[in-house]
Structure formats: structure tokens, C-alpha cells
Design a protein around this motif. Sequence first.
Motif, PDB file in Angstrom:
ATOM      1  N   MET A   1     -65.462 -39.779  32.581  1.00  0.00           N
ATOM      2  CA  MET A   1     -64.010 -39.713  32.691  1.00  0.00           C
ATOM      3  C   MET A   1     -63.610 -39.984  34.138  1.00  0.00           C
ATOM      4  N   ASP A   2     -62.674 -40.892  34.319  1.00  0.00           N
ATOM      5  CA  ASP A   2     -62.159 -41.201  35.650  1.00  0.00           C
ATOM      6  C   ASP A   2     -60.941 -40.336  35.948  1.00  0.00           C
ATOM      7  N   ILE A   3     -60.977 -39.690  37.095  1.00  0.00           N
ATOM      8  CA  ILE A   3     -59.815 -38.931  37.547  1.00  0.00           C
ATOM      9  C   ILE A   3     -59.214 -39.724  38.694  1.00  0.00           C
ATOM     10  N   ILE A   4     -58.043 -40.335  38.444  1.00  0.00           N
ATOM     11  CA  ILE A   4     -57.460 -41.252  39.422  1.00  0.00           C
ATOM     12  C   ILE A   4     -56.103 -40.792  39.943  1.00  0.00           C
ATOM     13  N   TYR A   5     -55.656 -39.606  39.557  1.00  0.00           N
ATOM     14  CA  TYR A   5     -54.347 -39.104  39.977  1.00  0.00           C
ATOM     15  C   TYR A   5     -54.486 -37.802  40.761  1.00  0.00           C
ATOM     16  N   ASN A   6     -53.420 -37.497  41.514  1.00  0.00           N
ATOM     17  CA  ASN A   6     -53.339 -36.214  42.204  1.00  0.00           C
ATOM     18  C   ASN A   6     -51.911 -35.694  42.103  1.00  0.00           C
ATOM     19  N   ILE A   7     -51.760 -34.396  42.310  1.00  0.00           N
ATOM     20  CA  ILE A   7     -50.437 -33.769  42.295  1.00  0.00           C
ATOM     21  C   ILE A   7     -50.470 -32.575  43.234  1.00  0.00           C
ATOM     22  N   CYS A   8     -49.355 -32.352  43.933  1.00  0.00           N
ATOM     23  CA  CYS A   8     -49.268 -31.225  44.857  1.00  0.00           C
ATOM     24  C   CYS A   8     -47.969 -30.468  44.601  1.00  0.00           C
ATOM     25  N   PHE A   9     -48.077 -29.152  44.613  1.00  0.00           N
ATOM     26  CA  PHE A   9     -46.909 -28.290  44.513  1.00  0.00           C
ATOM     27  C   PHE A   9     -46.677 -27.691  45.899  1.00  0.00           C
ATOM     28  N   ASP A  48     -58.329 -36.078  49.429  1.00  0.00           N
ATOM     29  CA  ASP A  48     -57.411 -35.437  50.386  1.00  0.00           C
ATOM     30  C   ASP A  48     -56.518 -36.472  51.079  1.00  0.00           C
ATOM     31  N   GLU A  49     -57.093 -37.590  51.502  1.00  0.00           N
ATOM     32  CA  GLU A  49     -56.301 -38.640  52.161  1.00  0.00           C
ATOM     33  C   GLU A  49     -55.211 -39.151  51.232  1.00  0.00           C
ATOM     34  N   SER A  50     -55.556 -39.325  49.974  1.00  0.00           N
ATOM     35  CA  SER A  50     -54.581 -39.792  48.996  1.00  0.00           C
ATOM     36  C   SER A  50     -53.437 -38.797  48.840  1.00  0.00           C
ATOM     37  N   MET A  51     -53.768 -37.513  48.775  1.00  0.00           N
ATOM     38  CA  MET A  51     -52.738 -36.492  48.603  1.00  0.00           C
ATOM     39  C   MET A  51     -51.822 -36.462  49.817  1.00  0.00           C
ATOM     40  N   GLU A  52     -52.392 -36.533  51.018  1.00  0.00           N
ATOM     41  CA  GLU A  52     -51.583 -36.546  52.237  1.00  0.00           C
ATOM     42  C   GLU A  52     -50.650 -37.759  52.262  1.00  0.00           C
ATOM     43  N   ARG A  53     -51.151 -38.918  51.849  1.00  0.00           N
ATOM     44  CA  ARG A  53     -50.339 -40.144  51.822  1.00  0.00           C
ATOM     45  C   ARG A  53     -49.196 -39.997  50.822  1.00  0.00           C
ATOM     46  N   GLU A  54     -49.498 -39.518  49.624  1.00  0.00           N
ATOM     47  CA  GLU A  54     -48.463 -39.360  48.601  1.00  0.00           C
ATOM     48  C   GLU A  54     -47.360 -38.400  49.057  1.00  0.00           C
ATOM     49  N   GLY A  78     -58.738 -38.829  31.087  1.00  0.00           N
ATOM     50  CA  GLY A  78     -58.231 -38.908  32.448  1.00  0.00           C
ATOM     51  C   GLY A  78     -57.884 -37.540  32.969  1.00  0.00           C
ATOM     52  N   GLY A  79     -57.364 -37.527  34.187  1.00  0.00           N
ATOM     53  CA  GLY A  79     -56.999 -36.252  34.769  1.00  0.00           C
ATOM     54  C   GLY A  79     -56.393 -36.407  36.145  1.00  0.00           C
ATOM     55  N   MET A  80     -56.152 -35.260  36.777  1.00  0.00           N
ATOM     56  CA  MET A  80     -55.602 -35.258  38.132  1.00  0.00           C
ATOM     57  C   MET A  80     -56.115 -34.055  38.907  1.00  0.00           C
ATOM     58  N   TYR A  81     -56.241 -34.281  40.205  1.00  0.00           N
ATOM     59  CA  TYR A  81     -56.606 -33.217  41.137  1.00  0.00           C
ATOM     60  C   TYR A  81     -55.328 -32.489  41.518  1.00  0.00           C
ATOM     61  N   VAL A  82     -55.367 -31.168  41.499  1.00  0.00           N
ATOM     62  CA  VAL A  82     -54.182 -30.356  41.769  1.00  0.00           C
ATOM     63  C   VAL A  82     -54.317 -29.678  43.136  1.00  0.00           C
ATOM     64  N   TYR A  83     -53.245 -29.777  43.933  1.00  0.00           N
ATOM     65  CA  TYR A  83     -53.189 -29.189  45.267  1.00  0.00           C
ATOM     66  C   TYR A  83     -51.967 -28.293  45.389  1.00  0.00           C
ATOM     67  N   ARG A  84     -52.012 -27.461  46.416  1.00  0.00           N
ATOM     68  CA  ARG A  84     -50.860 -26.645  46.810  1.00  0.00           C
ATOM     69  C   ARG A  84     -50.749 -26.732  48.325  1.00  0.00           C
TER      70      ARG A  84
END
Length: 107
Positions: A1-9, A48-54, A78-84
Amino acid sequence: MDIIYNICFITRKRSNEVEVLMLFRRKDPNRHKWNGIGGKIEKGETIDESMEREILEETGLKVRGMSFRGIVTWNETGGMYVYRAEDEGGGLSACDEGELAWKPFQW
């Protein structure tokens, strides 16, 4: 499974109340839905770089304490990495992805 997304709250504290930054998306796949800040991880970026850019692209904000909180997956496809993270202050920039708004945490 490819995880190609991220999300931050992203949260902030205002008058003893915690607020979370939400985005009312204009584009598919989550068009007309409130969601956190995020998107696709680009080739050559770390997660992490992707999340900072987004965060910077979608909000113009600088954040502190960005931390990985887990992975959300769907249907084993699929999926996404979750950040806060916490807002360091400053104004929001206009966002091509949709409308940004600080919402009460309880919202």
C-alpha cells in the motif's frame, strides 16, 4: 500500500480556548468538506519536508512542535500521515485550496 498524502491539525490558544485551523476545500477529492491542512508528498521529499511545505503553501503560517501522530488508511488502497502542530502567530495567507478558518476545538 502506498501512502502518498499527509495532513496536519494546527492548533492555537485564544482566550483560554483551543482552536484548530480548518480548510473548507474547493477541490476534489474532499470538495465542500472541512479538513486539516495537507496534500500529496512530492517525489524526493521526506514526509516531514512535505508536511512543512504543505503548511506554508496553504496557510503561510510558521508552526512549532510539529509531531507525527499516526497513519490513517482506507480500504487497504492508500492512506495519509497525520501530524499535529501549534501556530506560532501571524496572519493567514490566501489559500488556492479553499477557505481557511479557526474553529473552536469542540466544533
